[in-house]
Design a protein around this motif. Sequence first.
Motif, PDB file in Angstrom:
ATOM      1  N   ILE A 200       0.802  -1.082  -0.009  1.00 36.74           N
ATOM      2  CA  ILE A 200      -0.049   0.102   0.033  1.00 36.74           C
ATOM      3  C   ILE A 200       0.884   1.294  -0.085  1.00 36.74           C
ATOM      4  O   ILE A 200       1.487   1.390   0.998  1.00 36.74           O
ATOM      5  CB  ILE A 200      -1.039   0.048   1.191  1.00 36.74           C
ATOM      6  CG1 ILE A 200      -1.597  -1.263   1.460  1.00 36.74           C
ATOM      7  CG2 ILE A 200      -1.951   1.231   1.329  1.00 36.74           C
ATOM      8  CD1 ILE A 200      -2.497  -1.479   2.619  1.00 36.74           C
ATOM      9  N   LEU A 201       0.962   1.794  -1.207  1.00 34.20           N
ATOM     10  CA  LEU A 201       1.855   2.971  -1.340  1.00 34.20           C
ATOM     11  C   LEU A 201       1.306   4.293  -1.409  1.00 34.20           C
ATOM     12  O   LEU A 201       0.202   4.715  -1.967  1.00 34.20           O
ATOM     13  CB  LEU A 201       2.760   2.785  -2.371  1.00 34.20           C
ATOM     14  CG  LEU A 201       3.403   1.344  -2.525  1.00 34.20           C
ATOM     15  CD1 LEU A 201       3.232   0.700  -4.150  1.00 34.20           C
ATOM     16  CD2 LEU A 201       4.715   1.393  -2.231  1.00 34.20           C
ATOM     17  N   ASN A 202       1.782   5.329  -0.817  1.00 30.87           N
ATOM     18  CA  ASN A 202       1.228   6.538  -0.537  1.00 30.87           C
ATOM     19  C   ASN A 202       2.442   7.690  -1.521  1.00 30.87           C
ATOM     20  O   ASN A 202       3.404   7.831  -0.840  1.00 30.87           O
ATOM     21  CB  ASN A 202       1.053   7.235   0.960  1.00 30.87           C
ATOM     22  CG  ASN A 202       0.433   8.415   0.957  1.00 30.87           C
ATOM     23  OD1 ASN A 202       0.579   9.340   0.339  1.00 30.87           O
ATOM     24  ND2 ASN A 202      -0.542   8.485   1.683  1.00 30.87           N
ATOM     25  N   LYS A 203       1.833   8.053  -2.574  1.00 28.79           N
ATOM     26  CA  LYS A 203       2.801   8.769  -3.246  1.00 28.79           C
ATOM     27  C   LYS A 203       3.112  10.292  -2.516  1.00 28.79           C
ATOM     28  O   LYS A 203       4.253  10.539  -2.514  1.00 28.79           O
ATOM     29  CB  LYS A 203       2.199   8.866  -4.801  1.00 28.79           C
ATOM     30  CG  LYS A 203       1.977   7.528  -5.849  1.00 28.79           C
ATOM     31  CD  LYS A 203       1.556   8.183  -6.906  1.00 28.79           C
ATOM     32  CE  LYS A 203       0.387   8.939  -6.902  1.00 28.79           C
ATOM     33  NZ  LYS A 203      -0.045   9.398  -8.270  1.00 28.79           N
ATOM     34  N   LYS A 204       2.088  10.598  -2.023  1.00 27.50           N
ATOM     35  CA  LYS A 204       2.310  11.928  -1.585  1.00 27.50           C
ATOM     36  C   LYS A 204       3.395  12.087  -0.313  1.00 27.50           C
ATOM     37  O   LYS A 204       4.058  12.989  -0.141  1.00 27.50           O
ATOM     38  CB  LYS A 204       0.841  12.878  -1.134  1.00 27.50           C
ATOM     39  CG  LYS A 204       1.162  13.904  -0.566  1.00 27.50           C
ATOM     40  CD  LYS A 204      -0.392  14.541  -0.069  1.00 27.50           C
ATOM     41  CE  LYS A 204      -0.232  15.957   0.622  1.00 27.50           C
ATOM     42  NZ  LYS A 204      -1.810  16.171   0.867  1.00 27.50           N
ATOM     43  N   GLU A 205       3.084  11.174   0.561  1.00 28.77           N
ATOM     44  CA  GLU A 205       3.626  10.919   1.685  1.00 28.77           C
ATOM     45  C   GLU A 205       5.121  10.198   1.566  1.00 28.77           C
ATOM     46  O   GLU A 205       5.925  10.135   2.493  1.00 28.77           O
ATOM     47  CB  GLU A 205       2.969  10.534   3.023  1.00 28.77           C
ATOM     48  CG  GLU A 205       1.662  11.090   3.388  1.00 28.77           C
ATOM     49  CD  GLU A 205       0.865  10.466   4.447  1.00 28.77           C
ATOM     50  OE1 GLU A 205       1.343   9.550   4.925  1.00 28.77           O
ATOM     51  OE2 GLU A 205      -0.007  11.301   4.656  1.00 28.77           O
ATOM     52  N   GLN A 206       5.289   9.463   0.342  1.00 27.38           N
ATOM     53  CA  GLN A 206       6.372   8.713   0.055  1.00 27.38           C
ATOM     54  C   GLN A 206       6.487   7.617   1.023  1.00 27.38           C
ATOM     55  O   GLN A 206       7.690   7.427   1.740  1.00 27.38           O
ATOM     56  CB  GLN A 206       7.870   9.522   0.062  1.00 27.38           C
ATOM     57  CG  GLN A 206       7.404  10.581  -0.957  1.00 27.38           C
ATOM     58  CD  GLN A 206       8.019  10.139  -2.455  1.00 27.38           C
ATOM     59  OE1 GLN A 206       8.780   9.834  -2.948  1.00 27.38           O
ATOM     60  NE2 GLN A 206       6.841  10.058  -3.358  1.00 27.38           N
ATOM     61  N   THR A 207       5.395   7.235   1.620  1.00 26.00           N
ATOM     62  CA  THR A 207       5.576   5.881   2.281  1.00 26.00           C
ATOM     63  C   THR A 207       5.020   4.546   1.891  1.00 26.00           C
ATOM     64  O   THR A 207       4.121   4.694   0.981  1.00 26.00           O
ATOM     65  CB  THR A 207       4.699   6.397   3.964  1.00 26.00           C
ATOM     66  OG1 THR A 207       3.369   6.535   3.616  1.00 26.00           O
ATOM     67  CG2 THR A 207       5.620   7.492   4.501  1.00 26.00           C
ATOM     68  N   ALA A 208       5.053   3.481   2.625  1.00 28.17           N
ATOM     69  CA  ALA A 208       4.398   2.300   2.096  1.00 28.17           C
ATOM     70  C   ALA A 208       4.089   1.382   3.394  1.00 28.17           C
ATOM     71  O   ALA A 208       4.909   1.388   4.291  1.00 28.17           O
ATOM     72  CB  ALA A 208       5.225   1.663   1.083  1.00 28.17           C
ATOM     73  N   LYS A 209       3.083   0.504   3.102  1.00 24.73           N
ATOM     74  CA  LYS A 209       2.608  -0.498   4.130  1.00 24.73           C
ATOM     75  C   LYS A 209       2.733  -1.960   3.587  1.00 24.73           C
ATOM     76  O   LYS A 209       2.326  -1.836   2.216  1.00 24.73           O
ATOM     77  CB  LYS A 209       1.418  -0.133   5.075  1.00 24.73           C
ATOM     78  CG  LYS A 209       1.355   1.362   5.641  1.00 24.73           C
ATOM     79  CD  LYS A 209       0.060   1.677   6.144  1.00 24.73           C
ATOM     80  CE  LYS A 209      -0.030   2.940   6.725  1.00 24.73           C
ATOM     81  NZ  LYS A 209      -1.242   3.192   7.480  1.00 24.73           N
ATOM     82  N   ILE A 210       2.889  -2.954   4.217  1.00 21.54           N
ATOM     83  CA  ILE A 210       2.744  -4.128   3.955  1.00 21.54           C
ATOM     84  C   ILE A 210       1.589  -4.945   4.463  1.00 21.54           C
ATOM     85  O   ILE A 210       1.153  -4.848   5.514  1.00 21.54           O
ATOM     86  CB  ILE A 210       3.821  -5.102   4.444  1.00 21.54           C
ATOM     87  CG1 ILE A 210       5.163  -4.421   4.078  1.00 21.54           C
ATOM     88  CG2 ILE A 210       3.856  -6.725   3.746  1.00 21.54           C
ATOM     89  CD1 ILE A 210       6.237  -5.136   4.831  1.00 21.54           C
ATOM     90  N   LEU A 211       0.742  -5.291   3.687  1.00 22.81           N
ATOM     91  CA  LEU A 211      -0.306  -6.162   4.006  1.00 22.81           C
ATOM     92  C   LEU A 211      -0.225  -7.569   3.522  1.00 22.81           C
ATOM     93  O   LEU A 211      -0.609  -7.897   2.464  1.00 22.81           O
ATOM     94  CB  LEU A 211      -1.897  -5.526   3.328  1.00 22.81           C
ATOM     95  CG  LEU A 211      -3.210  -6.292   3.877  1.00 22.81           C
ATOM     96  CD1 LEU A 211      -3.420  -6.348   5.251  1.00 22.81           C
ATOM     97  CD2 LEU A 211      -4.265  -5.748   2.956  1.00 22.81           C
ATOM     98  N   GLN A 212      -0.154  -8.400   4.610  1.00 16.04           N
ATOM     99  CA  GLN A 212       0.155  -9.906   4.391  1.00 16.04           C
ATOM    100  C   GLN A 212      -1.203 -10.592   4.132  1.00 16.04           C
ATOM    101  O   GLN A 212      -2.148 -10.359   4.795  1.00 16.04           O
ATOM    102  CB  GLN A 212       0.992 -10.594   5.340  1.00 16.04           C
ATOM    103  CG  GLN A 212       2.377 -10.559   5.254  1.00 16.04           C
ATOM    104  CD  GLN A 212       3.006 -11.511   6.045  1.00 16.04           C
ATOM    105  OE1 GLN A 212       2.509 -11.566   7.314  1.00 16.04           O
ATOM    106  NE2 GLN A 212       4.009 -12.190   5.645  1.00 16.04           N
ATOM    107  N   ILE A 213      -1.218 -11.538   3.028  1.00 13.35           N
ATOM    108  CA  ILE A 213      -2.719 -12.222   2.623  1.00 13.35           C
ATOM    109  C   ILE A 213      -2.332 -13.629   2.825  1.00 13.35           C
ATOM    110  O   ILE A 213      -1.474 -14.026   2.144  1.00 13.35           O
ATOM    111  CB  ILE A 213      -2.903 -11.802   1.406  1.00 13.35           C
ATOM    112  CG1 ILE A 213      -3.075 -10.215   1.078  1.00 13.35           C
ATOM    113  CG2 ILE A 213      -4.303 -12.438   0.982  1.00 13.35           C
ATOM    114  CD1 ILE A 213      -3.191  -9.783  -0.477  1.00 13.35           C
TER     115      ILE A 213
END
Length: 322
Positions: A95-108
């Motif tokens: 899950i990538l936020n272009k504005k904040e330049q951050t990312a999160k991982i969602l494991q499935i």
Amino acid sequence: MKHKNSILVLLGVLCLILVGAVVYTAFIRQPDAVETDSEASEGSGGRYITYKGKEYRRDQNVQALLLMGVDRESTAQVGEQTGDAGQADSLNLLILNKKEQTAKILQISRDSAVDIDVYDENGSKVMTAEGQLCLQYAFGDGGGRSCRLTVEKTEELLGGIDIDSYLALTLDGIKVAVDAAGGIPITVPEDYTWIDPAFQKGASLVLNGEQAEQYVRSRDTETLDSNQQRMERQSQFMRALLSMLAGGGFSTQELTDLYQQLEPYMTTNLTADELTQIAGYTFQEETQTVPGEVTEQDGRALYITDAEKIQDLIIKEFFIEK
């Protein structure tokens, strides 16, 4: 801006470790809204929905990329139909936020219960039956079609959120990448000597390619929640890998060489031009997991997801309140 091959290498290495994490990725198409408990409408600034009495609109800065770790040797059995294109043993949404330049991982969980679409050797759909999400990959072509089929089922599992980009890497690439990197340091959190005698609780090791593959791939098939335990090892291993890569000890040429070694093992719909549109992201170290619980059905593990909690999660990550 980093060299495009460096970005591709990082994507490949992270994917092959089978957990996904923050990487350098493309500027991908804006996903549509999740259809939840009300009809979605067109409004200023993009699509919006009403959820639990509040109005939200799709956050155009947030993107999604599905990473898949594929075991080519596995086959799938759904009813009397067999798929032999391999299985997506690891599924992770970035899950990538272009504005904040951050990312999160969602494991499935690979064991997530979905309706598998079964196709024959000619690509014609013959039936749909409940099965583990990882099996959908097997009824494609072992390449782009398998990836797209898996993406579609993952979208359904997550309430309809669009996933337009994917990157898959086969297990064969693990030894190549880890050995090329000179090994990955970890501290073993639990007793995993049943995998390798060296994996004693508390042991500090530098895993070589063969050990790394076993560490992230092995599971005790006699234990119902063995995949959940394996996912924990994968997350721990990824954090170690990211720490090492963040040290900047690799030259552009070394990364380019590594990418060339991994290229035969990768399938993606991302282009080099797309990858170069974005710089480095910082990542949230804590990995999120799709909410649900493991159950047993006909002697196999099925991960039954919680639809309401998934909706809450998707709203939180992909939408903003009007």
